[in-house]
Scaffold this motif. Sequence first.
Motif, PDB file in Angstrom:
ATOM      1  N   TYR A   1       0.814  -1.209   0.000  1.00 26.19           N
ATOM      2  CA  TYR A   1       0.000   0.000   0.000  1.00 26.19           C
ATOM      3  C   TYR A   1       0.850   1.263   0.000  1.00 26.19           C
TER       4      TYR A   1
ATOM      5  N   GLN B   1      -5.656   8.694   2.797  1.00 27.63           N
ATOM      6  CA  GLN B   1      -6.189   7.535   2.084  1.00 27.63           C
ATOM      7  C   GLN B   1      -5.124   6.448   2.045  1.00 27.63           C
TER       8      GLN B   1
ATOM      9  N   TRP C   1      -3.930   3.582  -0.381  1.00 25.00           N
ATOM     10  CA  TRP C   1      -4.021   3.048  -1.743  1.00 25.00           C
ATOM     11  C   TRP C   1      -3.532   1.606  -1.691  1.00 25.00           C
TER      12      TRP C   1
ATOM     13  N   MET D   1      -8.470   3.233  -1.442  1.00 26.94           N
ATOM     14  CA  MET D   1      -8.459   3.319  -2.904  1.00 26.94           C
ATOM     15  C   MET D   1      -8.004   1.947  -3.399  1.00 26.94           C
TER      16      MET D   1
END
Length: 110
Positions: free
Chosen positions: A28, A34, A36, A71
């Motif tokens: 990630y 956020q 991802w 995400m």
Amino acid sequence: MRTAVRDNARLSRFELYVDGDHAGHVQYESRNGQIWLLHTMIDRRFRHARLDTYLVGNVLENLHKRRLSVMPFCPVVRSYLAGHRELTALIPASERSRFRLIPARTPRAY
């Protein structure tokens, strides 16, 4: 079989351990609050055990508890989310249309 999922922030990945052995991870990046999710990898020795869904489920539960947005760039994560629509709330509403959440195909029974 004893399993554990740990967030290895130094390597930016959630790691799965089975009986103490590294069995896989979800890579990630953290960007502006956020997470991802980029890539899921399960070691060949453990692929027969379907640990990818176990790992992804644990990762998403962890992120939900930490109230972080997701995400899902990784196809394995997107497939998991397609089968668990209640978790799509982890994706920011303005970004949901960006990700096509198509359930994985299941074999037909004859």
